[in-house]
Design a protein around this motif. Sequence first.
Motif, PDB file in Angstrom:
ATOM      1  N   UNK A 167       6.499  14.404 -11.805  1.00  0.00           N
ATOM      2  CA  UNK A 167       5.357  13.503 -11.635  1.00  0.00           C
ATOM      3  C   UNK A 167       4.684  13.729 -10.279  1.00  0.00           C
ATOM      4  N   UNK A 168       5.502  13.939  -9.252  1.00  0.00           N
ATOM      5  CA  UNK A 168       4.942  14.194  -7.917  1.00  0.00           C
ATOM      6  C   UNK A 168       4.090  15.450  -7.924  1.00  0.00           C
ATOM      7  N   UNK A 169       4.606  16.512  -8.549  1.00  0.00           N
ATOM      8  CA  UNK A 169       3.856  17.767  -8.621  1.00  0.00           C
ATOM      9  C   UNK A 169       2.576  17.610  -9.445  1.00  0.00           C
ATOM     10  N   UNK A 170       2.671  16.843 -10.530  1.00  0.00           N
ATOM     11  CA  UNK A 170       1.496  16.632 -11.374  1.00  0.00           C
ATOM     12  C   UNK A 170       0.413  15.877 -10.610  1.00  0.00           C
ATOM     13  N   UNK A 171       0.840  14.936  -9.765  1.00  0.00           N
ATOM     14  CA  UNK A 171      -0.130  14.229  -8.921  1.00  0.00           C
ATOM     15  C   UNK A 171      -0.853  15.185  -7.985  1.00  0.00           C
ATOM     16  N   UNK A 172      -0.128  16.161  -7.442  1.00  0.00           N
ATOM     17  CA  UNK A 172      -0.751  17.167  -6.565  1.00  0.00           C
ATOM     18  C   UNK A 172      -1.781  17.988  -7.341  1.00  0.00           C
ATOM     19  N   UNK A 173      -1.422  18.401  -8.545  1.00  0.00           N
ATOM     20  CA  UNK A 173      -2.341  19.205  -9.365  1.00  0.00           C
ATOM     21  C   UNK A 173      -3.624  18.435  -9.649  1.00  0.00           C
TER      22      UNK A 173
ATOM     23  N   UNK B 100       1.758  28.653  -4.428  1.00  0.00           N
ATOM     24  CA  UNK B 100       0.977  29.857  -4.125  1.00  0.00           C
ATOM     25  C   UNK B 100      -0.347  29.511  -3.449  1.00  0.00           C
ATOM     26  N   UNK B 101      -0.783  28.253  -3.630  1.00  0.00           N
ATOM     27  CA  UNK B 101      -2.064  27.767  -3.104  1.00  0.00           C
ATOM     28  C   UNK B 101      -3.247  28.542  -3.681  1.00  0.00           C
ATOM     29  N   UNK B 102      -3.027  29.126  -4.842  1.00  0.00           N
ATOM     30  CA  UNK B 102      -4.082  29.837  -5.564  1.00  0.00           C
ATOM     31  C   UNK B 102      -4.595  28.897  -6.661  1.00  0.00           C
ATOM     32  N   UNK B 103      -5.860  28.491  -6.541  1.00  0.00           N
ATOM     33  CA  UNK B 103      -6.428  27.540  -7.500  1.00  0.00           C
ATOM     34  C   UNK B 103      -6.386  28.053  -8.937  1.00  0.00           C
ATOM     35  N   UNK B 104      -6.312  29.371  -9.110  1.00  0.00           N
ATOM     36  CA  UNK B 104      -6.293  29.932 -10.453  1.00  0.00           C
ATOM     37  C   UNK B 104      -5.029  29.542 -11.222  1.00  0.00           C
ATOM     38  N   UNK B 105      -3.967  29.173 -10.498  1.00  0.00           N
ATOM     39  CA  UNK B 105      -2.718  28.810 -11.155  1.00  0.00           C
ATOM     40  C   UNK B 105      -2.645  27.331 -11.533  1.00  0.00           C
ATOM     41  N   UNK B 106      -3.601  26.519 -11.090  1.00  0.00           N
ATOM     42  CA  UNK B 106      -3.522  25.077 -11.333  1.00  0.00           C
ATOM     43  C   UNK B 106      -3.555  24.695 -12.816  1.00  0.00           C
ATOM     44  N   UNK B 107      -4.412  25.317 -13.648  1.00  0.00           N
ATOM     45  CA  UNK B 107      -4.396  24.952 -15.067  1.00  0.00           C
ATOM     46  C   UNK B 107      -3.039  25.209 -15.722  1.00  0.00           C
ATOM     47  N   UNK B 108      -2.393  26.336 -15.370  1.00  0.00           N
ATOM     48  CA  UNK B 108      -1.077  26.614 -15.943  1.00  0.00           C
ATOM     49  C   UNK B 108      -0.052  25.598 -15.439  1.00  0.00           C
ATOM     50  N   UNK B 109      -0.133  25.259 -14.151  1.00  0.00           N
ATOM     51  CA  UNK B 109       0.793  24.266 -13.592  1.00  0.00           C
ATOM     52  C   UNK B 109       0.626  22.921 -14.292  1.00  0.00           C
ATOM     53  N   UNK B 110      -0.624  22.531 -14.551  1.00  0.00           N
ATOM     54  CA  UNK B 110      -0.865  21.262 -15.252  1.00  0.00           C
ATOM     55  C   UNK B 110      -0.256  21.288 -16.639  1.00  0.00           C
ATOM     56  N   UNK B 111      -0.456  22.388 -17.351  1.00  0.00           N
ATOM     57  CA  UNK B 111       0.072  22.508 -18.711  1.00  0.00           C
ATOM     58  C   UNK B 111       1.603  22.432 -18.710  1.00  0.00           C
TER      59      UNK B 111
ATOM     60  N   UNK C 254       6.960  16.396 -18.365  1.00  0.00           N
ATOM     61  CA  UNK C 254       7.084  14.928 -18.340  1.00  0.00           C
ATOM     62  C   UNK C 254       7.018  14.355 -19.751  1.00  0.00           C
ATOM     63  N   UNK C 255       6.431  15.102 -20.671  1.00  0.00           N
ATOM     64  CA  UNK C 255       6.421  14.656 -22.057  1.00  0.00           C
ATOM     65  C   UNK C 255       7.822  14.640 -22.654  1.00  0.00           C
ATOM     66  N   UNK C 256       8.670  15.568 -22.189  1.00  0.00           N
ATOM     67  CA  UNK C 256      10.038  15.650 -22.695  1.00  0.00           C
ATOM     68  C   UNK C 256      11.025  14.869 -21.833  1.00  0.00           C
ATOM     69  N   UNK C 257      10.684  14.647 -20.581  1.00  0.00           N
ATOM     70  CA  UNK C 257      11.587  13.936 -19.670  1.00  0.00           C
ATOM     71  C   UNK C 257      10.742  13.104 -18.713  1.00  0.00           C
ATOM     72  N   UNK C 258      10.480  11.855 -19.093  1.00  0.00           N
ATOM     73  CA  UNK C 258       9.623  11.002 -18.274  1.00  0.00           C
ATOM     74  C   UNK C 258      10.330  10.547 -17.001  1.00  0.00           C
ATOM     75  N   UNK C 259      11.662  10.646 -16.967  1.00  0.00           N
ATOM     76  CA  UNK C 259      12.414  10.213 -15.789  1.00  0.00           C
ATOM     77  C   UNK C 259      12.652  11.394 -14.842  1.00  0.00           C
TER      78      UNK C 259
END
Length: 452
Positions: A380-386, A353-364, A370-375
């Motif tokens: 991981x790629x998306x988390x790096x973007x966040x 969405x490119x809306x910064x307001x959604x970044x905290x939810x995306x991080x969570x 990744x906590x449930x599926x590290x593979x």
Amino acid sequence: MTRIFARFLAVIAAFGMVAQPAAAQSILRDAETEQLLQDMMDPLAEAAGLGAGSVEVVLINDGSINAFVAGGQRVYIHSGLIGAADTANEVQGVLAHELGHITGGHILRFEEGIGNATKITLLSLLVGIGAALAGSSDAAVGAMALGQQAAQRSFLSFSRAQESSADAAGAEYLSKAGISGRGSLAFFGKLQNYEFRRGYSQSDEAGFARTHPLSGDRIANLRADYEADPAWDTPSDPVLERRFTQAKAKLFGYLSPPERTLQFYPENDQTVPARYARAYAYHKDARLDMALAETDALLLDDPDNAYFLELRGQVLLESGKPLDALPNLREATRISGHHPLIASTFAHALIATEDEAYLPEAEQVLRAAVGRDRENPFAWYQLGIVYGRQGDMPRARLASAEFAILTGKPTEALSHAEYAEANLPYGTPDWIRAQDVALQARDQLERMRERR
């Protein structure tokens, strides 16, 4: 002498390469299909005394009809096998066989078969050297050739014995799980028909040149045991069969060209599997309205199906409508119990969405995934973007290191991990993880150097 030694090295190399079946193959990740395969495996694993959830089934994007184990408690199954099977019961027969390889320790014993063959080759080499020193090069080459044939037959015999052992174990696990062996025999029948179409000889002599027993022999050996088993007339689980039919159609629509999908599942076919497959075909063909019409029809009959919601959200997201995709993907994530793969797609939409307001939810969402599926490289790629957008470069580089190590890029992973370790607070979990990834990367690089 040079020619004899070169042939010896070639034989040894040929045996050494057999144990690399999973290399460079593409893994398919789909929440629905993975859950189906796990539900098909779990009763068999319990019957084998390993427990539900102890054996993972991994789907590989390969059109050939194959399944294998490669160490550990994982079974790899090709997408082509799913396409060739008519029922879930047939696939369970294959899974039971592969489970027999795991419980029999066949991968660990693989070196035993290679070792016996290598001993024969070494003896023939010594005989060949003796003949060469005596001045008879023809005799030397002949000794090597006979030794090579004997070594090959030794290894193939060992392999066929393992396959027969896995067949017997698979039949036992199907019986203990109360699952009919009809599917197992039916699938062996498919393999036999494949052998006939390919012109493979069914003679006893041809059977000695194979890694697996002839399919006809396997059917003959197993039929009596299967038919005598109390589970022989037990019908297959109808829910499992329905799920299999849907997952098979979904896979077909995802992997096949749109025109082939529409030929196989024409528009006058209004069944759920056909709609599922066509939704993918229309989406791949950029026919958004028609793809959504199929997903809407699916949801009309089953509005709380997380996988149908996921598909509708995926179609919207990949059509450049991430905001419209959010309600479907958020609900799919909730209904699925925050399945890591579905949650990753939801987070992707939040980021897109490119809306910064959604970044905290995306991080969570991504940290939970990744906590449930590290593979899960995509998560991981998306988390790096966040983290990058939030200005947290050490954690962005750590997430990038995780992505790189999972996608076979150890040099890149080491660079990111060392940066993260140098810039994260000392002693924190993320700092420790950066050290772990760096160690993994160095180990991979060292093994690559040793292979070279």
